[in-house]
Structure formats: C-alpha cells, structure tokens
Design a protein around this motif. Structure first.
Motif: not given
Length: 83
Positions: A57, A59, A64-69
């Motif tokens: 969770n 970065s 970082t742009i729009n990090q989805k994990w």
C-alpha cells in the motif's frame, strides 16, 4: 573567509556558487531520502529476503499516479503453504 572575499571581488561567481550549492544540497537530500525507502538493502545479513516485508500500500517510487494494487492469488496460496 577567502571564498567570500573572492565573491566580493568577482560578483559573476555568485550565481554559479549558488546553483552549485543548491545542486549539492539536493543531491545529498535525494541520497538520504533514497536510504529510507524499503527497496534499499542496508544490512543483507540481517534480512536476506527484504522483498517479503514490502508494504504494497506504500508507494515505492518517487512519483506515482493512480497506484492500484491487488494481491496475486497464486502468491498468497504459496505464502500460506510455506508458513
């Protein structure tokens, strides 16, 4: 004090010294900032597998742009089996 005397004699050196000082301070700050990231290994003997402790969770990049994990199901199954 010699550098200040030189700057007062040759005023064209003031911008050069200013930019070089800011660049050196920025490089020092970036180096210290990079040491605080979790992907930098300071002591390999203490933690031989540091990738196990990375927080997904948080970065890992500088920007970082729009990090989805989402967790990978296969890896979660392997982790459960090895514990």
């Amino acid at each position: 004090m010699n550098i200040f005397k030189l700057m007062m004699k040759k005023k064209e050196l003031i911008p050069l010294i200013t930019f070089v000082s800011f660049a050196g301070a920025g490089a020092t700050y970036m180096g210290l900032y990079s040491l605080s990231k979790s992907d930098v290994i300071m002591n390999k003997m203490k933690n031989p597998e540091p990738w196990e402790n990375v927080n997904p969770n948080k970065s890992q990049k500088l920007f970082t742009i729009n990090q989805k994990w989402k967790p990978v199901e296969e890896l979660q199954k392997v982790k459960k089996l090895t514990k």
